[in-house]
Design a protein around this motif. Sequence first.
Motif, PDB file in Angstrom:
ATOM      1  N   GLN A  31       0.822  -1.202   0.000  1.00 13.85           N
ATOM      2  CA  GLN A  31       0.000   0.000   0.000  1.00 13.85           C
ATOM      3  C   GLN A  31       0.862   1.261   0.000  1.00 13.85           C
ATOM      4  N   HIS A  62      -8.144   3.206  20.224  1.00 12.36           N
ATOM      5  CA  HIS A  62      -7.278   2.209  20.876  1.00 12.36           C
ATOM      6  C   HIS A  62      -7.740   1.860  22.283  1.00 12.36           C
ATOM      7  N   GLY A  83      -3.101  -6.834  12.390  1.00 17.78           N
ATOM      8  CA  GLY A  83      -3.051  -5.459  11.879  1.00 17.78           C
ATOM      9  C   GLY A  83      -2.361  -4.610  12.944  1.00 17.78           C
ATOM     10  N   ASP A  86       0.685   0.270  13.745  1.00 20.89           N
ATOM     11  CA  ASP A  86       0.993   1.570  14.357  1.00 20.89           C
ATOM     12  C   ASP A  86       1.312   1.433  15.839  1.00 20.89           C
ATOM     13  N   GLU A 106       1.285  -8.126  11.573  1.00 21.86           N
ATOM     14  CA  GLU A 106       1.077  -6.992  10.655  1.00 21.86           C
ATOM     15  C   GLU A 106       1.605  -7.405   9.289  1.00 21.86           C
ATOM     16  N   ILE A 107       0.809  -7.148   8.258  1.00 23.85           N
ATOM     17  CA  ILE A 107       1.220  -7.597   6.912  1.00 23.85           C
ATOM     18  C   ILE A 107       2.377  -6.756   6.372  1.00 23.85           C
ATOM     19  N   ASP A 137       0.397 -12.171   6.745  1.00 28.84           N
ATOM     20  CA  ASP A 137      -1.022 -11.933   6.515  1.00 28.84           C
ATOM     21  C   ASP A 137      -1.794 -12.596   7.661  1.00 28.84           C
ATOM     22  N   GLY A 138      -2.577 -11.816   8.364  1.00 24.64           N
ATOM     23  CA  GLY A 138      -3.339 -12.321   9.508  1.00 24.64           C
ATOM     24  C   GLY A 138      -4.216 -13.501   9.141  1.00 24.64           C
ATOM     25  N   ASP A 155      -7.403  -5.368  14.440  1.00 21.04           N
ATOM     26  CA  ASP A 155      -7.220  -3.919  14.253  1.00 21.04           C
ATOM     27  C   ASP A 155      -6.792  -3.722  12.797  1.00 21.04           C
ATOM     28  N   THR A 157      -7.352  -2.707   8.479  1.00 19.83           N
ATOM     29  CA  THR A 157      -7.871  -1.721   7.529  1.00 19.83           C
ATOM     30  C   THR A 157      -9.269  -2.173   7.096  1.00 19.83           C
ATOM     31  N   ASP A 158      -9.878  -1.390   6.236  1.00 18.01           N
ATOM     32  CA  ASP A 158     -11.242  -1.658   5.801  1.00 18.01           C
ATOM     33  C   ASP A 158     -11.281  -2.860   4.835  1.00 18.01           C
ATOM     34  N   PRO A 162      -5.445  -5.096   1.296  1.00 19.52           N
ATOM     35  CA  PRO A 162      -4.877  -6.189   2.102  1.00 19.52           C
ATOM     36  C   PRO A 162      -5.780  -6.646   3.256  1.00 19.52           C
ATOM     37  N   GLY A 163      -6.698  -5.775   3.689  1.00 17.71           N
ATOM     38  CA  GLY A 163      -7.554  -6.108   4.837  1.00 17.71           C
ATOM     39  C   GLY A 163      -8.751  -6.979   4.470  1.00 17.71           C
TER      40      GLY A 163
END
Length: 282
Positions: A31, A62, A83, A86, A106-107, A137-138, A155, A157-158, A162-163
């Motif tokens: 991304q 959070h 995910g 951050d 986290e990917i 990849d989760g 947690d 992305t939409d 990748p989410g």
Amino acid sequence: MELWFTEKHTDNVNFSIKVDRQVYSGQSEFQRIDIFDSLEFGRFLTLDGYMMLTEKDEFIYHEMIVHVPMNVLPHVKKVLVIGGGDGGAVRELVRYPEIERIDLVEIDEQVVEVCKKYLPQTAGKLDDPRVSVHYADGLKFVRSRKEEYDLIIVDSTDPFGPGEGLFTREFYGNCFKALTETGAMVNQHESPFYPVDAVAMQRAHKRIIDSFPISRVYQAHIPTYPSGHWLFGFASKKYHPVEDYHAAGWSARGFRTKYYNDKIHVGAFALPNYVKELLEEM
Ligand code: AAT
């Protein structure tokens, strides 16, 4: 000259923040990653042009994704975060001394590196000795896990890019298997307000209901996400998020939080009628 970040919330609605300066821009394998500074929201992170977090309001997301499950489930020792590169969810988790291990899956390694460099407010606890960061990849990571985690926090992305895989029936079923017999999964559950988001929310909800015996939705207001009205899912094998919540346990900890509290825990599960209808429609 003014510089503005704009995210399309619907075909007819834009959300814009005046940018002070662009701090970082890069393209990873997965991304586009950008970091901006703004006067109103402080520093913020976007992925493929979508808002992930701002320094000003990330506490809401959070705190709500971590403290709600942590104050329902007894004896949480092992946590999986999917995910969340951050580090914001991890920052809230490491406050609990009873947690022995946190696996963060986290990917995108570049997200973690960029956040460690530019967003220490969220990424500052990723080096805690209890935290192991896996770049994977989760969806694939949970396939091989059996009865291992007391809590899984999704947690992500939409549900595009990748989410996408983290909103599938296969993924929820594998999360169920990866949880211990009293475990629960919490996920970011999209927004009910704009129909484009609500459709994704309904689809995810239906799949979660089919995978877990107890499944409830709770809400928070997050100014920088579409419509500002955001939902979370609480899907559980044994414990009910309100009936099994013990306010005294939370008070005894004496944690300082900016959003989450005793009344919010219970109140967040009270949903507006139109949201209840969207969830029941399925
Ligand atoms: N903590 C709030 C920020 C996020 S970012 C979500 C993270 O999920 C991103 O870093 C992204 O790289 C990672 N991710 C996406 N897909 C996968 C995957 N399949 N496996 C593992 N990690 C993944 C959440 C923002 C919510 C936005 C709401 N509009």
